[in-house]
Motif scaffolding. Structure first.
Motif, PDB file in Angstrom:
ATOM      1  N   UNK G  37      49.170 -17.847  -3.852  1.00 27.16           N
ATOM      2  CA  UNK G  37      49.912 -19.073  -3.589  1.00 27.16           C
ATOM      3  C   UNK G  37      49.595 -19.869  -2.450  1.00 27.16           C
ATOM      4  N   UNK G  38      49.440 -19.215  -1.213  1.00 31.35           N
ATOM      5  CA  UNK G  38      49.274 -19.797  -0.122  1.00 31.35           C
ATOM      6  C   UNK G  38      47.684 -20.392   0.138  1.00 31.35           C
ATOM      7  N   UNK G  39      46.760 -19.613  -0.496  1.00 26.19           N
ATOM      8  CA  UNK G  39      45.371 -19.907  -0.447  1.00 26.19           C
ATOM      9  C   UNK G  39      45.393 -21.407  -1.367  1.00 26.19           C
ATOM     10  N   UNK G  40      46.029 -21.374  -2.478  1.00 21.08           N
ATOM     11  CA  UNK G  40      45.858 -22.543  -3.278  1.00 21.08           C
ATOM     12  C   UNK G  40      46.420 -23.845  -2.418  1.00 21.08           C
ATOM     13  N   UNK G  41      47.628 -23.519  -1.900  1.00 25.34           N
ATOM     14  CA  UNK G  41      48.338 -24.805  -1.312  1.00 25.34           C
ATOM     15  C   UNK G  41      47.623 -25.309  -0.186  1.00 25.34           C
ATOM     16  N   UNK G  94      55.334 -26.461   1.586  1.00 25.82           N
ATOM     17  CA  UNK G  94      56.590 -25.914   2.030  1.00 25.82           C
ATOM     18  C   UNK G  94      57.469 -25.325   1.083  1.00 25.82           C
ATOM     19  N   UNK G  95      57.467 -25.987  -0.483  1.00 29.45           N
ATOM     20  CA  UNK G  95      58.276 -25.356  -1.373  1.00 29.45           C
ATOM     21  C   UNK G  95      57.568 -23.912  -1.803  1.00 29.45           C
ATOM     22  N   UNK G  96      56.207 -23.893  -1.611  1.00 30.95           N
ATOM     23  CA  UNK G  96      55.869 -22.448  -2.049  1.00 30.95           C
ATOM     24  C   UNK G  96      56.349 -21.475  -0.939  1.00 30.95           C
ATOM     25  N   UNK G  97      56.251 -21.870   0.199  1.00 29.07           N
ATOM     26  CA  UNK G  97      56.847 -20.601   1.495  1.00 29.07           C
ATOM     27  C   UNK G  97      58.249 -20.750   1.284  1.00 29.07           C
ATOM     28  N   UNK G 246      61.142 -29.178  -5.675  1.00 28.05           N
ATOM     29  CA  UNK G 246      59.975 -29.813  -5.836  1.00 28.05           C
ATOM     30  C   UNK G 246      60.017 -30.648  -7.034  1.00 28.05           C
ATOM     31  N   UNK G 247      60.575 -30.299  -7.971  1.00 19.22           N
ATOM     32  CA  UNK G 247      60.452 -30.780  -9.225  1.00 19.22           C
ATOM     33  C   UNK G 247      61.227 -32.059  -9.465  1.00 19.22           C
ATOM     34  N   UNK G 463      64.202 -21.232   5.958  1.00 23.26           N
ATOM     35  CA  UNK G 463      64.730 -22.211   7.037  1.00 23.26           C
ATOM     36  C   UNK G 463      63.628 -23.027   7.512  1.00 23.26           C
ATOM     37  N   UNK G 464      62.340 -22.550   7.791  1.00 25.02           N
ATOM     38  CA  UNK G 464      61.414 -23.405   8.201  1.00 25.02           C
ATOM     39  C   UNK G 464      61.090 -24.629   7.391  1.00 25.02           C
ATOM     40  N   UNK G 465      60.994 -24.522   6.095  1.00 26.10           N
ATOM     41  CA  UNK G 465      60.657 -25.780   5.153  1.00 26.10           C
ATOM     42  C   UNK G 465      61.724 -26.883   5.479  1.00 26.10           C
TER      43      UNK G 465
END
Ligand code: NA
Ligand code: NA
Lengths: 167, 222, 475, 88, 101, 100, 503
Positions: G37-41, G94-97, G246-247, G463-465
């Motif tokens: 996921x993170x790699x893609x993002x 951000x949404x992935x995180x 996101x959506x 919290x971070x996003x």
């Protein structure tokens, strides 16, 4: 059918008979002998398998006498039915008789059952294993039983067998 | 009331259809293509003497190949409907009928071979021959001499498929000559006879099989 | 020696017979190997057609009209490729599906071989009477496959199917008889120049009879009655073969005859055919929305999707849009429906139930299969980027180009209805499963074949050019 | 003199039709079985007469085949059709 | 002479066929009808075959015609027996009326 | 009207009668029979129409022979199915509804 | 394949490929899934950055694949495409995180992230579609990929929401398809072009083109939630929070709004659209939507539903900006596309935090939430103020441009609409802030799932996003005049659409 227990004599006789039949079927043409031979062999093989040869001597004279008897009675039978059908009053008095056959089991009995169907007034309706035959007759007043005995005698003579204990 | 109306409507529609069809047929001009002439012209190369047989096994032999497939398929369908692994026991015999069968069956074998031979010169051939052969088997089954079929064993399967397979092999082998079923005129007669001989056996078995497999559901043997 | 035309017919006949000789239930590996070869042959043939255009094979070397010709053009090459391409994965699927040796498998491989031979022969035929024989080959093989389970429901369905197929064939045959009477030949090539709009009445009647017979076999509304029980009651691999390929065969025949021989006559029936198509879409979808059996839903969807094929007829024009649409729909639906039945077969095996209700929770347990079902559903709905989408696009474009507005509405509405019944399934699958519902493992190969077929129906939407150039070649 | 054979053939044909109708309408299912007998005797007669009248020797083969097949049909009928699915 | 004999045989054959049909129509039950067919029709066939054999062109052709008769007789006897036996088994009693209905 | 046309006309009538039978008749055995009548009608039209000018045409004759074999095969399969249905359900007709 | 083609395909692949792999991953392979996921993002973000640099340097990125004779699938990266693509790529990260934290331990995560990645792929495709056909392909793909996310929870309520969502979006898709095929029949396969391409058809087609415009706008209007086609949006709020975030803040509704922009600017051409009298009705629909959405938001006690109606309203700011004839309004619409996305995603993240941490779903339950979750509430407050148009927020920037645009176009009523909306925004957001900050906390939260860990009120990943996007809300305003701000990019685009006549 395996070759080992093939009775050669019977095979030859029957094969020849079938070859003769082939000749008749093929209208006497001789250009079909190859296939004809195949057919005769196949038919003879089938016949040996279905009807294994039994030692039995059938005299020519007896055969002719039987055939004459049979043809004559067929004609009588046909005429009798025709008359009954065309008469203003058929005059039927049907019944089912049961008689015990004096012939031994096998071909003689079977020939008898088939023959009576074609003879006057009678119709084979059931043959039991113990030799009792139920016969349907058109007119119970006619001497069907006597005629049956006559037929029995002819057949016994044809196959050269003795008639067993008739009742 | 409604079924009656439906009946009437169907019959009325059918009658008018039949009428229209007959009138339309009467109205037909002569066809532009005349195939009998073409058949006649090619008889010499066909390998058989009878034009119908020539069409059946040579000019339109491909139809016949597929048609044998259809027949085999019907048997497969019949077998597939209610495959029973073990063959049912033979029906109890009845001596009078049995005797007739024993006498008639060999004769039918001979007649079948005769019909096969007659196909080349008059209408007839493998199909009629196969039918007679099949009838012989049916007769033997009916009189309790031949048992009914469960799942056919290897030898029986080979017999059932042999005719079709021979036909198929010939068709494929002739592809080397340029086209499916393109017989060389010199070999045509022999090849056709080979095919027909195979078909006679297989068709006889198939037709008998159709009947014998059918009889599993009759409840007679139970 | 290696003419793929001939081998595409002979090879399946060979392996069908060989499977029969091998014995009940056997022949799977042989079939798969042969199907691989058939795929190669079909592709070879397609390449030949692209390079060299249409060609014929004179069986027996006589040539039409005395002999029988086989002919291949763009359309038939496409159908051949489709048939082998669907049959191969379904064979892999069936091998796993029947691994337990159910009674239905006893003659499955033989019947399938004959079915495929019949289909290939039908696509290659160029002779009205030869077509009749191939129709029977296909019909009897299909009926045998439907009946093979031997349950009362299957036997009844098979009988219904058989009657439809037989009456259809015999109507077709009477048509052939009239044509032969009128023109003295049954070769399509010889007939084509002979038939025109001033044809005698008997030829019109023949045309109508053949059309009616083939419609009965195609199961277009109102002749659809036999299809749902037959396709819905058979084992999954059989349903897939029937829905994906068999009904297409008679449609192909209608299309080809109306393009090649009876074009002057067929035009008069075009609107009526389109209307039947519309009715099929409405009725099939409605029934798919009502049924509680998942397989019946898929079968009714076939009834609806066949409707699209008939929308093609009123829009046939030299611009070729509608023809392209019809072919694309036939191919896309073939792949998608094969995938869908395969997926449904997996789901039914896994849940042990045949109702939609039984599907609750499969989204979590069998995501791959559900995904396959969904992808196939996307094709049926005509959503991008599927082949079904391209078909719908072409149909709408054809309708708009000819100012025939009504068909646009039909196509759009049909897509939405398809969405409604496809999502009935997906929706159910996403529901939470009851805690105690049983669940049986299913071979992965079955899941993957469903997925591969569904993906193919999807990717088809990206490869339309190749297909259309093949379609255009030699026609 | 083929006229005689043809007229006898037609006469037999008329007999056959009348008898078939009678057999089919007979009170018992057994009467329907008579059909096979009728074909075996009358049918064969008609065929051989036609073969002579139309000079088609192949019809004699058909007659011969019919005689054999009719017997099988009769035996099959007697064994099965009596309480077959026709509902009798 | 042969022509005449042949024609006579054909006529006689036709007569027996006719009688068989009448019997079939008039006789009261299955057994009696079987009599009619088994006897009259077969006899009719025999006469017809004989009549035709007389005018056959070859000996083989004549024999072929005559071959049919025993075949037909055997078949007829077997079938008649089969039907009668079946009727018996099913308990169909013979007609017992003194006079025709 | 030639002999061929008479055959063809009779064929047309037979075909139609058979069609009516297939549509209206319930019992399977008779429906199968009706289908065979239809087929015979088509065969008669095929042969009769082709030789309406008197000359025999072997091509349709061969086609009819093929057709007869196909019809026999179909009939056998239909009979097998009908019998099986009877054996399994005791029914001799197909039910009117789609769900059997 | 040229490098430029490969780059643009790589953008699509950077979410598609990880998504497809994730689908088949076993549920238990958490670390691999997270890595993918993170790699893609991150990869997507880097690729977008590369493209941004390239496009501003005048590079052209495009890929073309012919699907049918005369029908091309075209992806290209122009300025407008990159505006939307950048927004999506940033927010996806951000949404992935956020989603990784949010879904921790819940079932079916492979399926969730698989479809999530497909959604982003579809959104990227919509952004970079080079013609209407391609746009439609990705537009419908988005519908399909979002459905499993909406119904992810498998509850009857989720199913109902999903069904409504499908009914609207597929219906809209059908209209859109009809319009697109119609245009295709008229013009053949034509790519999006600055200034549009339909004006070449001439005035004879006016009537047809007006009707087609209706079809197209109705089609994209469903996703953009234009009144009366907005009914699906509040119902779809049953989805998990990251999905809503996101959506329904970014991908789906933005796809609709973005579609309006493509249709108006690059199919019809804004000048040609004006000459066909299409813009005023469009503006009117947008105005009605803005007011109606704000009005309905007032009465929602469910926090996510209130946010959803707020979305209905705010997305039509973009449409309104598009419909205001003149470059200033265009800039306002375009920049709001970005700004609204940043602000609304912040709000949804926060709403998700309240629900996930405290079990708070209703506005009435938020009393004292500011003390328990100060950072979340701070982020929420910044975004809410931005929505109202408060100074120093992104919202202020876009609203200012929109107001100027209304004035420039001579549509003063549009200005009043915006003011009304601002007042209503305040009316439904300020009570929330007041409750959260000023009212005392209840003794027990409805369902406190994540206990406070020292100073950290909830999970780091939750919290971070929102903090990051809240900061961006302010940054977008503070650095609005810098070269890389969304505003600068929007001005670049507007300049191209209006052939250079840029203020
Ligand atoms: Na079919
Ligand atoms: Na549909």
């Amino acid at each position: 059918m395996t070759i080992r227990n093939l009775p050669l004599g019977a095979f030859l006789v029957r094969g020849l008979a079938f070859a003769l039949l082939w000749w008749v079927l093929a209208d006497g043409r001789t250009d079909a002998w190859g296939l004809g031979a195949v057919g005769a062999v196949a038919a003879a093989a089938a016949s040996l398998r279905l009807l294994p040869p039994v030692r039995r001597r059938i005299g020519i004279a007896a055969l002719v006498r039987f055939l004459a008897f049979f043809l004559w009675n067929s004609l009588r039978g046909g005429l009798q039915v025709a008359v009954m059908a065309l008469r203003r009053r058929p005059g039927l008095r049907p019944a089912i008789l049961e008689i015990s056959l004096a012939l031994p089991p096998g071909a003689p009995r079977l020939l008898l059952v088939n023959a009576i169907t074609l003879m006057p007034g009678s119709l084979g309706a059931r043959l039991s294993d113990d030799g009792r035959l139920r016969v349907h007759v058109l007119d119970a007043r006619l001497p069907v039983a006597a005629e049956l005995r006559a037929l029995e005698v002819h057949i016994a003579r044809l196959f050269g067998v003795a008639r067993g204990g008739a009742s | 009331m409604i079924p009656l109306l439906k009946r009437a409507a169907v019959i009325l529609a059918a009658a008018s259809f039949a009428g229209a069809l007959v009138f339309a047929m009467l109205d037909l001009p002569a066809p532009g293509v005349h195939l009998p002439a073409a058949v006649e012209a090619n008889m010499a190369a066909s390998g058989v003497a009878h034009p119908v047989t020539a069409v059946l096994l040579n000019f339109r032999g491909y139809d016949t190949l597929l048609e044998v497939g259809v027949l085999l398929l019907a048997l497969l369908g019949v077998l597939a409907v209610g495959a029973r692994a073990t063959p049912p026991a033979p029906a109890p015999g009845e001596p009078v009928k049995r005797m007739f069968a024993r006498l008639a069956a060999p004769l039918m074998v001979l007649v079948a071979v005769y019909l096969l031979w007659a196909g080349a010169i008059q209408p007839g051939g493998a199909f009629q021959a196969g039918a007679v052969l099949g009838a012989a088997a049916v007769l033997l089954h009916l009189t309790g001499i031949l048992p009914g079929w469960g799942a056919p064993g290897l030898r029986l399967r080979a017999g059932l498929a042999a005719g079709f397979l021979i036909f198929l092999v010939v068709a494929g082998a002739l592809l080397a000559q340029g086209a499916v079923l393109a017989y060389p005129p010199a070999q045509a007669g022999r090849l056709i006879l080979l095919i027909e001989a195979g078909l006679t056996v297989s068709l006889g078995l198939i037709l008998a099989g159709l009947f014998l497999a059918l009889s599993r559901d009759s409840g007679d043997e139970a | 020696m290696t003419d793929p035309i001939a081998w595409l017919i002979l090879l399946p006949l060979f392996w069908a017979t060989a499977a029969f000789l091998l014995g009940p239930g056997r022949g799977a590996r042989l079939a798969i190997a042969a199907l691989l070869a058939q795929c190669g042959l079909a592709l070879q043939l397609a390449a030949d057609v692209i390079d060299g255009g249409a060609r014929t094979h004179a069986v027996g070397g006589w040539g039409a009209p005395l002999g029988i010709d086989l002919a291949v053009g763009g359309l038939s090459a496409l159908m051949l490729v489709l048939t082998q391409a669907i049959a191969l994965p379904l064979a892999v699927y069936a091998r796993a599906y029947f691994a337990d040796g159910a009674p239905a498998v006893r003659y499955f491989w033989t019947l399938t071989g004959f079915l495929l031979a019949g289909l290939n022969a039908l696509f290659l035929a160029a002779d009205l009477f030869n077509l009749y024989v191939t129709l029977e080959l296909v019909g009897l093989a299909a009926v045998g496959l439907v009946a093979a389970g031997g349950s009362a429901r299957q036997v009844a369905a098979a009988l219904r199917y058989l009657f439809a197929a037989l009456v259809g064939s015999v109507m077709y045959l009477l048509g052939v008889a009239l044509i032969y009477g009128a023109h003295g030949t049954v070769s399509l090539q010889t007939l084509a120049p002979l038939v025109d709009a001033r044809a005698p009445a008997a030829v019109w009647i023949a045309c109508g009879l053949m059309l009616a017979g083939l419609m009965l076999k195609t199961a277009i509304f109102p002749f659809h009655y036999w299809l749902p029980p037959a396709h819905g009651g058979a084992p999954a691999p059989v349903s897939a073969l029937l829905s994906a390929l068999v009904v297409k065969a008679s449609f192909y025949l209608i299309l080809r005859l109306s393009l090649e021989v009876f074009a002057p006559l067929a035009a008069t029936a075009a609107t009526a055919l389109g209307l039947l198509g519309a009715a099929a879409i409405a009725w099939g979808s409605w029934q798919a929305l009502r049924t509680v059996h998942i397989k019946m839903l898929v079968a009714w969807s076939t009834v609806a999707q066949l409707g699209y094929l008939f929308l093609v007829f009123p829009l046939l024009a030299p611009d070729g849009l509608a023809l392209q649409a019809g072919v694309m729909q036939a191919i896309a639906h073939g792949l998608a429906k094969a995938a869908m039945f395969a997926a449904v077969g997996v789901l039914m095996l896994a849940t042990g139930r045949d109702t939609l209700e039984g599907l609750a929770g499969v989204a979590g347990r069998m995501p791959l299969t559900l995904f396959a079902f969904g992808l196939a559903g996307v094709t049926l709905m005509g959503l991008p980027p599927s082949g079904g989408f391209l078909a719908k696009w072409l149909l709408i474009e054809a309708a708009l180009t000819h100012g025939q507005w009504g068909w646009v509405a039909v196509v759009i509405a049909g897509g939405l209805l398809a969405a409604a019944y496809v999502f009935r399934v997906l929706r159910q699958a996403f529901l939470l499963a009851p805690a105690d519902s049983p669940f049986h493992p299913v071979p992965r190969s079955m899941e993957w074949t469903a997925f591969v077929l569904a993906t193919a129906s999807m990717l088809l939407g990206l490869q339309g050019v190749e297909l259309m150039s093949l379609l255009a070649a030699g026609s | 003199m083929t006229g005689l054979e043809l007229s006898v053939a037609l006469f037999l044909l008329a007999n056959l039709v009348a008898a078939l109708i009678a057999a089919e309408r007979g009170p018992t299912a057994a009467d329907r079985m008579l059909t096979a007998l009728l074909f075996g005797s009358t049918g064969v007669g008609v065929l051989v007469l036609l073969a002579a009248a139309m000079r088609l020797p192949s019809l004699v083969d058909v007659a011969l085949t019919l005689a054999l097949l009719a017997a099988i049909a009769g035996i099959a009928f007697a064994r099965r059709a009596w309480r077959g699915i026709s509902g009798d | 002479m042969i022509e005449f004999a042949s024609a006579a045989l054909l006529f006689i054959g036709a007569f027996f066929y006719f009688a068989g049909t009448v019997g079939l129509l008039r006789f009261p039950d299955i057994y009696t009808r079987l009599h009619a067919l088994a006897k009259a029709d077969n006899l009719g066939l025999g006469f017809v075959l004989a009549g035709l054999a007389l005018r056959a062109e070859t000996l083989a052709a004549a024999l072929k015609l005559l071959l049919i008769w025993p075949l037909a007789l055997a078949a007829s006897a077997a079938v008649t027996y089969a039907i009668a036996q079946r009727a018996e088994t099913l308990g169909i009693a013979p007609w017992r009326g003194e006079e025709e209905p | 009207m030639s002999g061929g046309m008479i055959f063809a006309g009779a064929g047309a009538v037979l075909f139609t009668m058979g069609l009516v039978g297939v549509v209206l008749i319930g019992p399977l055995l008779r429906r199968i029979l009706a289908f065979n009548v239809m087929g015979s009608g088509a065969f008669l039209v095929l042969v009769g129409l082709a030789q309406r000018d008197g000359g025999a045409d072997p091509v349709p004759q061969a086609m009819v022979l093929t057709g007869i074999v196909v019809a026999v095969a179909s009939t056998a399969l239909a009979l097998a199915l009908a019998r099986r249905l009877h054996r399994l359900t005791g029914r001799t007709t197909l039910s009117a509804t789609d769900d059997d | 394949m040229a490098l430029n083609e490969a780059l643009i395909l790589a953008i699509l692949a950077s979410s598609l490929v990880p998504g497809l792999i994730i689908f088949v991953l076993a549920e238990s392979r958490i670390r691999l899934r997270t890595t993918l996921n993170l790699f893609g993002a991150v990869a997507k973000l880097i690729l977008v950055g590369v493209l941004l640099a390239g496009v501003s340097a005048g590079e052209i990125y495009g890929f073309r694949h012919t699907v049918l004779p005369g029908l091309d699938l075209v992806v290209k990266a122009d300025a407008l495409a990159l505006l939307f693509a950048t927004l999506s790529a940033v927010l996806w990260l951000f949404t992935t995180l956020y989603a990784i934290g949010y879904l921790e331990g819940s079932p079916h995560r492979s399926r969730f992230f698989g479809f999530f990645s497909l959604c982003v792929t579809a959104t990227m495709g919509i952004a970079m579609a080079g013609n209407l056909f391609t746009f439609f392909v990705f537009y419908e793909l988005l519908t399909l990929a979002t459905y499993p996310l909406v119904v992810h929870r498998g509850t009857p309520q989720a199913m109902r929401g999903g069904t409504v969502y499908l009914a609207y979006t597929l219906g809209g898709g059908a209209l859109l398809l009809t319009g697109i095929v119609w245009l295709h029949g008229l013009t053949g396969s034509v790519d999006f072009a600055h200034g549009g391409y339909l004006s070449a058809l001439g005035p004879d087609y006016g009537g047809q083109l007006q009707f087609v415009f209706l079809l197209l706008i109705a089609g994209v209007g469903v996703k953009a939630a234009l009144v009366p086609l907005h009914g699906w949006l509040p119902q779809a709020m049953v989805a998990p929070a990251p999905v809503s975030a996101l959506l329904h803040a970014v991908a789906v509704v933005k796809a609709g709004a973005f579609g309006v922009e493509r249709i108006v600017y690059e199919v019809y051409g804004v000048e040609f659209a004006q000459s066909l009298d299409l813009l005023t009705p469009l503006a009117a629909v947008a105005a009605v939507t803005i007011v109606w959405g704000s009005f309905r938001a007032l009465f929602q006690n469910d926090l996510k539903k209130r946010l959803a109606y707020s979305t209905v309203s705010q997305v039509s700011y973009i449409v309104l900006g598009t419909a205001l004839f003149g470059p200033v309004g265009t800039v306002g619409g375009l920049v709001h596309l970005v700004h609204q996305g940043i602000m609304k995603i912040t709000l949804f993240f926060c709403a998700g935090n309240y629900a996930e941490t405290l079990g708070v779903h209703k506005v009435s339950e938020l009393d004292g939430a500011g003390r328990r979750m100060p950072l979340t509430t701070l982020a929420f407050s910044i975004a809410a103020l931005g929505m109202m148009g408060a100074p120093l927020t992104a919202g202020a920037v876009s609203k200012a441009w929109l107001l100027d645009g209304a004035a420039e176009a001579g549509m003063h009523w549009a200005g009043w609409v915006l003011w009304t909306s601002s007042v209503l925004n305040a009316a439904y957001f300020l009570p929330i802030l007041w409750r959260a900050w000023a009212r005392p906390a209840p003794a027990v939260w409805p369902e406190e799932r994540v206990p406070a860990r020292g100073r950290i009120e909830t999970l780091w990943l939750l919290l971070l996003p929102p903090l990051a996007t809240a900061i961006m809300t302010i940054a977008a305003a503070v650095f609005a005049d810098s070269a890389w701000s969304p505003l600068a990019w929007a001005r670049l685009i507007a300049a191209r659409e209006y052939s250079g006549a840029m203020p």
